[in-house]
Scaffold this motif. Structure first.
Motif, PDB file in Angstrom:
ATOM      1  N   PHE A  95     -33.294  -0.128  32.560  1.00  0.00           N
ATOM      2  CA  PHE A  95     -32.491   1.001  33.028  1.00  0.00           C
ATOM      3  C   PHE A  95     -31.153   1.057  32.301  1.00  0.00           C
ATOM      4  CE2 PHE A  95     -28.741   1.829  35.632  1.00  0.00           C
ATOM      5  CZ  PHE A  95     -28.875   3.193  35.842  1.00  0.00           C
ATOM      6  N   LYS A  96     -30.472  -0.089  32.219  1.00  0.00           N
ATOM      7  CA  LYS A  96     -29.132  -0.126  31.621  1.00  0.00           C
ATOM      8  C   LYS A  96     -29.181   0.263  30.148  1.00  0.00           C
ATOM      9  CE  LYS A  96     -24.678  -1.243  31.852  1.00  0.00           C
ATOM     10  NZ  LYS A  96     -24.251  -1.274  30.467  1.00  0.00           N
ATOM     11  N   SER A  97     -30.217  -0.159  29.444  1.00  0.00           N
ATOM     12  CA  SER A  97     -30.353   0.194  28.036  1.00  0.00           C
ATOM     13  C   SER A  97     -30.499   1.704  27.871  1.00  0.00           C
ATOM     14  CB  SER A  97     -31.560  -0.524  27.429  1.00  0.00           C
ATOM     15  OG  SER A  97     -31.762  -0.139  26.089  1.00  0.00           O
ATOM     16  N   ALA A  98     -31.318   2.320  28.730  1.00  0.00           N
ATOM     17  CA  ALA A  98     -31.502   3.774  28.660  1.00  0.00           C
ATOM     18  C   ALA A  98     -30.201   4.498  28.995  1.00  0.00           C
ATOM     19  CB  ALA A  98     -32.614   4.201  29.611  1.00  0.00           C
ATOM     20  N   TRP A  99     -29.467   3.972  29.967  1.00  0.00           N
ATOM     21  CA  TRP A  99     -28.198   4.596  30.358  1.00  0.00           C
ATOM     22  C   TRP A  99     -27.186   4.481  29.225  1.00  0.00           C
ATOM     23  CZ3 TRP A  99     -23.042   3.659  31.077  1.00  0.00           C
ATOM     24  CH2 TRP A  99     -22.342   4.547  31.898  1.00  0.00           C
ATOM     25  N   ASP A 100     -27.090   3.295  28.610  1.00  0.00           N
ATOM     26  CA  ASP A 100     -26.152   3.098  27.498  1.00  0.00           C
ATOM     27  C   ASP A 100     -26.476   4.026  26.334  1.00  0.00           C
ATOM     28  OD1 ASP A 100     -24.772   1.156  28.876  1.00  0.00           O
ATOM     29  OD2 ASP A 100     -25.799  -0.532  27.911  1.00  0.00           O
ATOM     30  N   THR A 101     -27.759   4.190  26.049  1.00  0.00           N
ATOM     31  CA  THR A 101     -28.171   5.076  24.956  1.00  0.00           C
ATOM     32  C   THR A 101     -27.741   6.508  25.233  1.00  0.00           C
ATOM     33  OG1 THR A 101     -30.069   3.673  24.417  1.00  0.00           O
ATOM     34  CG2 THR A 101     -30.147   5.953  23.661  1.00  0.00           C
ATOM     35  N   ALA A 102     -27.915   6.953  26.474  1.00  0.00           N
ATOM     36  CA  ALA A 102     -27.507   8.313  26.838  1.00  0.00           C
ATOM     37  C   ALA A 102     -26.000   8.484  26.690  1.00  0.00           C
ATOM     38  CB  ALA A 102     -27.943   8.616  28.271  1.00  0.00           C
ATOM     39  N   MET A 103     -25.235   7.467  27.091  1.00  0.00           N
ATOM     40  CA  MET A 103     -23.779   7.550  26.984  1.00  0.00           C
ATOM     41  C   MET A 103     -23.337   7.600  25.521  1.00  0.00           C
ATOM     42  SD  MET A 103     -22.611   7.792  30.054  1.00  0.00           S
ATOM     43  CE  MET A 103     -24.099   8.785  30.309  1.00  0.00           C
ATOM     44  N   GLN A 104     -23.995   6.801  24.675  1.00  0.00           N
ATOM     45  CA  GLN A 104     -23.645   6.787  23.255  1.00  0.00           C
ATOM     46  C   GLN A 104     -23.912   8.133  22.597  1.00  0.00           C
ATOM     47  OE1 GLN A 104     -25.904   3.512  21.721  1.00  0.00           O
ATOM     48  NE2 GLN A 104     -24.699   1.957  22.819  1.00  0.00           N
ATOM     49  N   ARG A 105     -24.901   8.835  23.091  1.00  0.00           N
ATOM     50  CA  ARG A 105     -25.237  10.154  22.545  1.00  0.00           C
ATOM     51  C   ARG A 105     -24.427  11.267  23.191  1.00  0.00           C
ATOM     52  NH1 ARG A 105     -31.873   9.630  22.613  1.00  0.00           N
ATOM     53  NH2 ARG A 105     -32.049   8.118  20.901  1.00  0.00           N
ATOM     54  N   GLY A 106     -23.611  10.905  24.178  1.00  0.00           N
ATOM     55  CA  GLY A 106     -22.814  11.907  24.867  1.00  0.00           C
ATOM     56  C   GLY A 106     -23.627  12.802  25.765  1.00  0.00           C
ATOM     57  N   VAL A 107     -24.773  12.289  26.222  1.00  0.00           N
ATOM     58  CA  VAL A 107     -25.664  13.067  27.083  1.00  0.00           C
ATOM     59  C   VAL A 107     -25.496  12.597  28.523  1.00  0.00           C
ATOM     60  CG1 VAL A 107     -28.056  13.687  27.571  1.00  0.00           C
ATOM     61  CG2 VAL A 107     -27.309  13.331  25.207  1.00  0.00           C
ATOM     62  N   ALA A 108     -25.393  13.531  29.436  1.00  0.00           N
ATOM     63  CA  ALA A 108     -25.267  13.169  30.848  1.00  0.00           C
ATOM     64  C   ALA A 108     -26.520  12.433  31.311  1.00  0.00           C
ATOM     65  CB  ALA A 108     -25.050  14.419  31.695  1.00  0.00           C
ATOM     66  N   SER A 109     -26.317  11.398  32.107  1.00  0.00           N
ATOM     67  CA  SER A 109     -27.449  10.627  32.619  1.00  0.00           C
ATOM     68  C   SER A 109     -28.299  11.490  33.545  1.00  0.00           C
ATOM     69  CB  SER A 109     -26.942   9.397  33.379  1.00  0.00           C
ATOM     70  OG  SER A 109     -28.017   8.662  33.906  1.00  0.00           O
ATOM     71  N   ASP A 146     -34.871   8.441  33.802  1.00  0.00           N
ATOM     72  CA  ASP A 146     -34.725   7.005  34.046  1.00  0.00           C
ATOM     73  C   ASP A 146     -36.101   6.345  33.955  1.00  0.00           C
ATOM     74  OD1 ASP A 146     -34.375   4.458  35.030  1.00  0.00           O
ATOM     75  OD2 ASP A 146     -33.568   5.079  36.972  1.00  0.00           O
ATOM     76  N   PRO A 147     -36.317   5.418  33.010  1.00  0.00           N
ATOM     77  CA  PRO A 147     -37.646   4.810  32.844  1.00  0.00           C
ATOM     78  C   PRO A 147     -38.054   3.912  34.005  1.00  0.00           C
ATOM     79  CG  PRO A 147     -36.040   3.704  31.452  1.00  0.00           C
ATOM     80  CD  PRO A 147     -35.345   4.905  32.026  1.00  0.00           C
ATOM     81  N   THR A 148     -37.111   3.555  34.882  1.00  0.00           N
ATOM     82  CA  THR A 148     -37.443   2.662  35.998  1.00  0.00           C
ATOM     83  C   THR A 148     -37.572   3.393  37.326  1.00  0.00           C
ATOM     84  OG1 THR A 148     -35.119   2.195  36.547  1.00  0.00           O
ATOM     85  CG2 THR A 148     -36.166   0.807  34.874  1.00  0.00           C
ATOM     86  N   ARG A 149     -37.202   4.645  37.381  1.00  0.00           N
ATOM     87  CA  ARG A 149     -37.184   5.359  38.657  1.00  0.00           C
ATOM     88  C   ARG A 149     -38.585   5.443  39.265  1.00  0.00           C
ATOM     89  NH1 ARG A 149     -35.333  11.620  39.905  1.00  0.00           N
ATOM     90  NH2 ARG A 149     -34.902  11.316  42.132  1.00  0.00           N
ATOM     91  N   GLY A 150     -38.722   4.945  40.482  1.00  0.00           N
ATOM     92  CA  GLY A 150     -39.997   4.976  41.178  1.00  0.00           C
ATOM     93  C   GLY A 150     -41.012   3.966  40.676  1.00  0.00           C
ATOM     94  N   LYS A 151     -40.631   3.096  39.735  1.00  0.00           N
ATOM     95  CA  LYS A 151     -41.571   2.122  39.184  1.00  0.00           C
ATOM     96  C   LYS A 151     -41.634   0.871  40.066  1.00  0.00           C
ATOM     97  CE  LYS A 151     -42.576   4.588  35.578  1.00  0.00           C
ATOM     98  NZ  LYS A 151     -43.904   5.234  35.469  1.00  0.00           N
ATOM     99  N   ILE A 152     -42.740   0.140  39.937  1.00  0.00           N
ATOM    100  CA  ILE A 152     -42.955  -1.051  40.753  1.00  0.00           C
ATOM    101  C   ILE A 152     -42.481  -2.288  39.992  1.00  0.00           C
ATOM    102  CG2 ILE A 152     -44.669  -2.442  41.975  1.00  0.00           C
ATOM    103  CD1 ILE A 152     -46.323   0.043  42.374  1.00  0.00           C
ATOM    104  N   VAL A 153     -41.802  -3.174  40.716  1.00  0.00           N
ATOM    105  CA  VAL A 153     -41.195  -4.369  40.128  1.00  0.00           C
ATOM    106  C   VAL A 153     -41.630  -5.600  40.918  1.00  0.00           C
ATOM    107  CG1 VAL A 153     -39.028  -5.520  39.519  1.00  0.00           C
ATOM    108  CG2 VAL A 153     -39.176  -3.008  39.462  1.00  0.00           C
ATOM    109  N   ARG A 154     -42.067  -6.627  40.211  1.00  0.00           N
ATOM    110  CA  ARG A 154     -42.311  -7.939  40.812  1.00  0.00           C
ATOM    111  C   ARG A 154     -41.026  -8.751  40.666  1.00  0.00           C
ATOM    112  NH1 ARG A 154     -47.347 -10.104  40.980  1.00  0.00           N
ATOM    113  NH2 ARG A 154     -47.971  -8.768  39.249  1.00  0.00           N
ATOM    114  N   MET A 155     -40.503  -9.303  41.751  1.00  0.00           N
ATOM    115  CA  MET A 155     -39.215  -9.986  41.680  1.00  0.00           C
ATOM    116  C   MET A 155     -39.144 -11.110  42.704  1.00  0.00           C
ATOM    117  SD  MET A 155     -36.976  -6.917  43.455  1.00  0.00           S
ATOM    118  CE  MET A 155     -35.522  -7.870  43.837  1.00  0.00           C
ATOM    119  N   GLN A 156     -38.208 -12.009  42.501  1.00  0.00           N
ATOM    120  CA  GLN A 156     -37.983 -13.100  43.436  1.00  0.00           C
ATOM    121  C   GLN A 156     -36.543 -13.059  43.928  1.00  0.00           C
ATOM    122  OE1 GLN A 156     -39.131 -16.948  41.945  1.00  0.00           O
ATOM    123  NE2 GLN A 156     -41.023 -16.178  41.028  1.00  0.00           N
TER     124      GLN A 156
END
Length: 598
Positions: free
Chosen positions: A479-493, A498-508
């Motif tokens: 997510f952070k990488s995609a957000w940083d890329t958008a900011m560098q291009r001057g594009v509103a987030s 968002d590549p992670t929105r609604g996606k499933i995550v395995r975590m501890q």
């Protein structure tokens, strides 16, 4: 009984698709005991996940995955799995045995079959070439002969072991790295007994492998022989009652009648090596590479279905059909049509929708009965909660439904979840059926029972049940990488990009607080979620970040490990709700399932 864990330290992320990623949830072995191999083949301790940093290097991600690499044999004894030695076609007799078992389950096959250097057979999860998890059953090439020899040439012994491993996959058990999971071993044992009765095995044959190969005492990951033999008997007798058996206490199974045989609707396909597993055409089917597709035939003519009595202490066992009718009201042609439609939907989209037409509700209201059956019949995969149960009780004019946490969340996200509206509609159907079927349902009248299940089928045909992120850190850095890329291009987030929105995550993570108060800046809690009945948790994830997880009020009752506890460490399967770029903000995710790790 601990499980050995191995991984070559020289693996890069590009090589991980051929490596074992997660194995049987019932296996032992704590993260502290995880090991990895260096480039020279020497065994060294696996590195622990970074405690604070979220931007992990490839090496750190590999090490984190190494903590969850494990596999266990049927009896819980240690197993070393060499990821490089997996792949290729298993022996023909093993593949034929799997196809034969699947023909009697009534469910789509959601795993692949390969050969590997394991003691007998093991249920595993591997990462495919697209880095998405694939369910796998790995055979030792000498499996059949070795088990027969150990059990006095009993042909049913290897079948019962394989049915046990299949039960883990069909139930969605293989979700947790490490931890003690005796309850799910009993679930798989019960499923084994259930299927073997349907295949024609006598009770003593269904139990032969367990009696011969498993020690009597309880282990940290697997129950002892006595409990497991009893679970097999429980499943065997449940199948006997469901098939209309009259001598279920005798332990004698009748010959398989022609009209009890499953209806095969597609031929078996060939298996290939792990590295060649195909990428599914639709994301919702990832991990589903069926070798055999079959639909269970209804019970023999004149025999009505028998559902288990509601019991909070009963060991769940995976269901075997998409329509259960205790009343005899559902016409055979309607039933066959619905079974086929729901089987196809489960195969293509992962969602399991089961309709029950019952004589009584065991003293519960219809929604509570549906929730109890969602657990006892293990409808949906346990890891992602993608099951639905609809209940009609014509005699008392009650109707209700229950959704697994994954379906409940997903339908809410698309604005199609309204339980009250759905149950009102179902009760109206009962009133109509009471009039139309006063003298028996004819001319397709019983199809009215399935209007709401068909609505769920249509509403859930685009949900994604894959688990693309194997750690919180992996998801957040994406997510952070995609957000940083958008900011560098001057594009509103844009949340939609968002590549992670609604996606499933395995975590501890470790539960710091149950139900933290609102207004706490350190753990911001959504008042909207509270009004919806969700339980908030403040959790410190393995990477050191503090997040808030939301748990559906019904989820804890579905979990084999029971209710969540403060101070405990868990493996969670979650769906991303909201990530923000600022690590000081409260990141929030929704819980689909969990298992206690220590």
């Amino acid at each position: 009984m601990k499980c050995n864990q191995t991984l070559r330290r020289t693996l890069t992320l590009a090589a991980i698709p051929t490596a074992l990623a997660v194995a049987l949830a019932g296996c032992g072995g704590s993260p502290a005991e995880a090991v990895a191999q260096d480039a020279r083949g020497g065994v060294v301790p696996a590195a622990t996940p970074p405690s604070v940093a979220l931007a992990m290097s490839e090496t750190e991600m590999v090490d984190q995955l190494a903590l969850s690499l494990q596999a266990c044999s049927y009896d819980g004894s240690p197993v070393t799995v060499d990821a490089n030695g997996m792949g290729g076609n298993p022996p023909t007799d093993c593949r034929d045995m799997v196809a034969r078992i699947m023909n009697f389950t009534g469910l789509p096959q959601n795993f692949h079959v390969v050969e590997a250097n394991v003691p007998n057979a093991a249920a595993l999860i591997v990462l495919g070439p697209d880095k998405l998890p694939r369910r796998v059953i790995a055979f030792n090439k000498n499996f059949m002969d070795e088990v027969r020899r150990a059990t006095g040439n009993n042909d049913w012994a290897p079948v019962s072991i394989m049915a046990h491993e299949i039960g883990h996959h069909l139930s969605g058990h293989t979700i947790t790295p490490g931890g003690s999971q005796p309850p799910i071993e009993l679930e798989a044992d019960k499923f084994s007994g259930f299927v073997l009765y349907k295949m024609g095995a006598q009770l003593v044959d269904a139990q032969k492998a367990m009696v011969t190969l498993v020690p009597e005492g309880d282990g940290p990951t697997h129950p002892g022989r006595g409990k497991r033999v009893a679970a097999i008997e429980d499943g065997w007798k449940q199948a006997c009652l469901q098939q209309g058996g009259t001598r279920c206490s005798s332990g004698v199974a009748p010959p398989i009648a022609q009209n009890q045989s499953p209806v095969v609707v597609a031929p078996a396909s060939s298996a290939g090596p792990i590295t060649s597993l195909p990428t599914p055409a639709h994301p919702a089917t990832a991990g589903v590479t069926p070798d055999t597709v079959a639909v269970s035939a209804p019970a023999p003519g004149g025999v009505r279905d028998v559902l288990p009595a509601v019991s909070a202490s009963a060991t769940p066992s995976k269901f075997s059909r998409f329509v259960y009718d205790e009343t005899g009201m559902v016409e055979p042609v309607v039933r066959a049509k619905v079974e086929k439609a729901m089987f196809d939907h489960a195969q293509a989209h992962g969602v399991e929708i089961v309709t029950l037409v019952v004589d009584d509700l065991d003293g519960l209201d219809a929604n509570a009965y549906a929730q109890a059956m969602l657990r006892q019949l293990r409808v949906g995969k346990l890891d992602v909660g993608n099951g639905v149960v609809l209940v009609y009780a014509p005699k008392v004019q009650q109707a209700g439904l229950a959704m697994g946490p994954g379906v409940a969340l997903a339908t809410t996200m698309v604005g199609s979840a309204d339980v009250e509206e759905a149950t009102r509609d179902m009760r109206r159907v009962l009133s109509t059926i009471a009039f139309s079927c006063k003298h028996g349902c004819r001319g397709g009248a019983s199809e009215m029972f399935f209007g709401r299940s068909d609505r769920f089928r249509r509403d859930t045909d685009n949900f994604d049940w894959t688990i693309p992120y194997q750690s919180y850190g992996q998801a957040w850095t994406t997510f952070k990488s995609a957000w940083d890329t958008a900011m560098q291009r001057g594009v509103a987030s844009d949340p939609n990009s968002d590549p992670t929105r609604g996606k499933i995550v395995r975590m501890q993570g470790t539960v710091l607080r149950l139900n933290p108060p609102t207004g706490d800046k350190a753990a911001w809690v959504s008042t909207v979620r509270l009004r919806q009945g969700f339980l908030p948790l403040q959790v410190q994830v393995a990477e050191g970040h503090k997040v808030v997880l939301y748990v559906d009020p019904n989820t804890q009752g579905l979990m084999p490990g029971g209710a969540l506890a403060q101070g405990r460490r868990y493996a969670f399967i979650t769906r991303v709700d909201n990530f923000t770029w600022n690590t000081k903000d409260t990141q929030s995710l929704d819980v689909l399932s969990y298992d206690q790790l220590d």
